[in-house]
Write a protein that holds these residues in place. Structure first.
Motif, PDB file in Angstrom:
ATOM      1  N   HIS A 281      77.918  35.484 116.193  1.00 18.77           N
ATOM      2  CA  HIS A 281      78.503  34.487 117.089  1.00 18.77           C
ATOM      3  C   HIS A 281      78.523  33.091 116.474  1.00 18.77           C
ATOM      4  O   HIS A 281      79.165  32.187 117.021  1.00 18.77           O
TER       5      HIS A 281
ATOM      6  N   LEU B 295      74.683  40.444 124.940  1.00 20.58           N
ATOM      7  CA  LEU B 295      74.152  39.166 125.393  1.00 20.58           C
ATOM      8  C   LEU B 295      73.081  39.373 126.451  1.00 20.58           C
ATOM      9  O   LEU B 295      72.097  38.628 126.520  1.00 20.58           O
TER      10      LEU B 295
ATOM     11  N   GLU C 228      80.028  43.116 123.907  1.00 22.24           N
ATOM     12  CA  GLU C 228      79.485  41.762 123.863  1.00 22.24           C
ATOM     13  C   GLU C 228      78.648  41.421 125.095  1.00 22.24           C
ATOM     14  O   GLU C 228      77.572  40.833 124.991  1.00 22.24           O
ATOM     15  N   ASP C 229      79.110  41.818 126.277  1.00 28.22           N
ATOM     16  CA  ASP C 229      78.385  41.479 127.505  1.00 28.22           C
ATOM     17  C   ASP C 229      77.007  42.133 127.518  1.00 28.22           C
ATOM     18  O   ASP C 229      76.003  41.496 127.845  1.00 28.22           O
TER      19      ASP C 229
ATOM     20  N   GLU D 147      72.855  37.973 117.615  1.00 23.27           N
ATOM     21  CA  GLU D 147      73.351  36.597 117.735  1.00 23.27           C
ATOM     22  C   GLU D 147      74.100  36.116 116.502  1.00 23.27           C
ATOM     23  O   GLU D 147      74.974  35.248 116.613  1.00 23.27           O
TER      24      GLU D 147
ATOM     25  N   HIS E   5      89.772  33.709 118.279  1.00 21.64           N
ATOM     26  CA  HIS E   5      88.339  33.855 118.083  1.00 21.64           C
ATOM     27  C   HIS E   5      88.102  35.083 117.226  1.00 21.64           C
ATOM     28  O   HIS E   5      89.017  35.875 116.965  1.00 21.64           O
TER      29      HIS E   5
ATOM     30  N   TYR F 161      83.692  38.164 118.517  1.00 23.76           N
ATOM     31  CA  TYR F 161      83.001  37.749 119.730  1.00 23.76           C
ATOM     32  C   TYR F 161      83.687  36.544 120.370  1.00 23.76           C
ATOM     33  O   TYR F 161      84.054  35.593 119.694  1.00 23.76           O
ATOM     34  N   LYS F 162      83.855  36.579 121.693  1.00 26.22           N
ATOM     35  CA  LYS F 162      84.454  35.461 122.407  1.00 26.22           C
ATOM     36  C   LYS F 162      83.450  34.325 122.603  1.00 26.22           C
ATOM     37  O   LYS F 162      83.818  33.159 122.605  1.00 26.22           O
ATOM     38  N   ASN F 163      82.188  34.689 122.807  1.00 20.80           N
ATOM     39  CA  ASN F 163      81.147  33.680 123.008  1.00 20.80           C
ATOM     40  C   ASN F 163      80.613  33.241 121.647  1.00 20.80           C
ATOM     41  O   ASN F 163      80.084  34.061 120.895  1.00 20.80           O
ATOM     42  N   GLU F 164      80.774  31.964 121.346  1.00 19.56           N
ATOM     43  CA  GLU F 164      80.401  31.459 120.035  1.00 19.56           C
ATOM     44  C   GLU F 164      79.193  30.539 120.119  1.00 19.56           C
ATOM     45  O   GLU F 164      78.965  29.871 121.134  1.00 19.56           O
ATOM     46  N   ILE F 165      78.442  30.519 119.050  1.00 14.43           N
ATOM     47  CA  ILE F 165      77.294  29.621 118.929  1.00 14.43           C
ATOM     48  C   ILE F 165      77.648  28.581 117.868  1.00 14.43           C
ATOM     49  O   ILE F 165      77.805  28.913 116.693  1.00 14.43           O
TER      50      ILE F 165
END
Length: 442
Positions: free
Chosen positions: A175, A147, A143-144, A172, A93, A96-100
């Motif tokens: 991501h 978000l 990142e946490d 955002e 990744h 960022y681990k959280n992806e949109i």
């Protein structure tokens, strides 16, 4: 020394009768102890010496000659470039681990937020701490917490504060990644145009014109587009106090992650304008038949008289990296990377902390690239220099008498690069001048 050239004095014997390389104690003991049968023991001593000189490889070879072919292949790179390795799915990744996941080929931030982001300042866009040694703020990715900030903004009333909207979009944007649907794997663009934009340096009008120029070109040729705020990478740049110029490499890496199935990535600096939407990049320069005639073979990397030159016998089909030069050296304002192991390898090597923190390279990604190509023949063999006017014609206000120059912009050229306009604060003026050339009736 890994970086730099050793001096002659480093190789001279330090004593009157000393060797350049000190003999190992085992060898000296052999010569001193076993005087009878001197020839036999001298041979044994030489074997010990050779073994020491080559870090034990000689003995390893003698003990494992039956498996020499397999061990030698492990020390090379063949196991990384075979089809089995290349087809292995890598679970990776970006920052960022959280992806949109998005289904559009055009990923760019809301440019209208530039004045709002400037008003917010970096202090409200990142978490920060104070460096006790330099007394400067150090900005961090978290990142946490980011978000959580975004969720807090979403939970507010429908009438969001414009500053909150800008901050949410900024957090955002990084991501976002393009992923083809399982039913349409071929929907990924073959070429992605990449640009970084700076809301601190340029006014909204300038940024809007630049991004619209990229959108128009990408739309005309069915390419992808990936644009990021340079300020998104401030924490990474601060790690070694790198100049903003280095952000282009982080953006390029992020683009490769966002469009994993694209074949080519073209980075074009924000101080550049695409003048012709009718030129399709692959047929224009990337196909071997198009690239081969314009490759500058035996070309000094440091012009005009650099000792290291591009290779004479390299084939266009093997090229993974295309770049131009200015009057002094490589010009990284416009370059093309192929999305495969050598292209990615060059980018990762270029971005390595060893490069970014080396004092000479801190402010110059171009010097770092020059060093890499000078000292690493494999990467040089996959790279080529092309004439500047192919993908990076330079703006020059004094054009008289330069009709045959291979560097400076002439009417009909593909791209114009106004490198250095920020120093003279003429970027907006020069940009408008070339926009009028593109659209004389407006």
């Amino acid at each position: 020394m890994h970086l730099g050239i050793p001096k002659k004095s480093d190789l001279k014997p330090r004593g009157r009768n000393r060797s350049i390389l000190p003999l190992p104690a085992s060898f000296r003991h052999t010569l001193r102890t076993y005087k009878p049968n001197k020839i036999i023991y001298i041979i044994i001593g030489l074997i010990i010496f050779i073994n020491w000189l080559f870090n034990g490889y000689f003995t390893t070879f003698l003990l494992s000659s039956s498996s020499s072919s397999s061990s030698s292949s492990k020390r090379g790179f063949n196991h990384l470039t075979n089809q089995e390795a290349l087809q292995t799915l890598q679970k990776n990744h970006g920052i960022y681990k959280n992806e949109i996941i998005v289904n559009t080929n055009y990923i760019f931030p809301p440019i209208e937020h530039a004045p709002l982001l400037r008003e917010l300042t970096l202090d409200k866009l990142f978490k920060s701490k104070l460096n006790v040694d330099t007394q400067e703020k150090v900005y961090m990715y978290n990142e946490d917490e980011d978000l959580n900030d975004v969720n807090e903004i979403k939970d507010k009333s429908n009438k969001e504060n414009p500053l909150d909207q800008a901050r949410k979009a900024f957090k955002e944007h990084g991501h976002k990644v393009f992923r083809s649907s399982s039913s349409n794997k071929k929907s990924s663009p073959e070429v992605v145009l990449v640009t970084g934009v700076d809301f601190e340096q340029f006014e909204l009008s300038h940024l809007t014109k630049i991004v619209q120029n990229r959108v128009d070109y990408a739309h005309a040729n069915k390419y992808g587009l990936y644009v990021r705020w340079i300020q998104e990478f401030i924490p990474s740049l601060q790690e070694f106090n790198n100049d903003y110029k280095w952000a282009k490499l982080f953006i390029m890496r992020a683009a490769m992650h966002a469009f994993p199935n694209a074949k080519y990535f073209w980075y074009l600096d924000e101080d550049s304008l695409i003048m012709r939407n009718d030129i399709e990049l692959i047929s224009y320069i990337l196909e071997p038949d198009s690239l081969d005639p314009i490759m500058l073979r035996d070309q000094p990397l440091i012009v005009p008289n650099g000792a290291i030159k591009t290779y004479k016998n390299v084939h266009a089909k093997d090229i993974k990296f295309v770049i131009t030069q200015s009057k002094t050296g490589l010009n990284t304002d416009s370059f093309i990377l192929q999305n495969e192991i050598y292209g990615k390898g060059l980018l990762e090597f270029w971005l390595d902390p060893l490069m970014r923190k080396y004092p000479t390279f801190v402010n110059s990604d171009e010097d770092a690239l020059t060093h890499i190509l000078q000292w690493h023949p494999v990467l040089l063999s996959k790279s080529t220099v092309v004439p500047g006017r192919t993908i990076c014609s330079l703006h020059n206000s004094n054009t008289a008498g330069e009709d045959d120059d291979v560097l400076y912009y002439q009417d009909g050229d593909f791209v114009v690069n106004f490198k250095g306009c920020d120093v003279h604060r003429t970027c907006e003026l020069v940009l408008d001048m070339y926009l009028k050339k593109m659209n004389p009736d407006e």
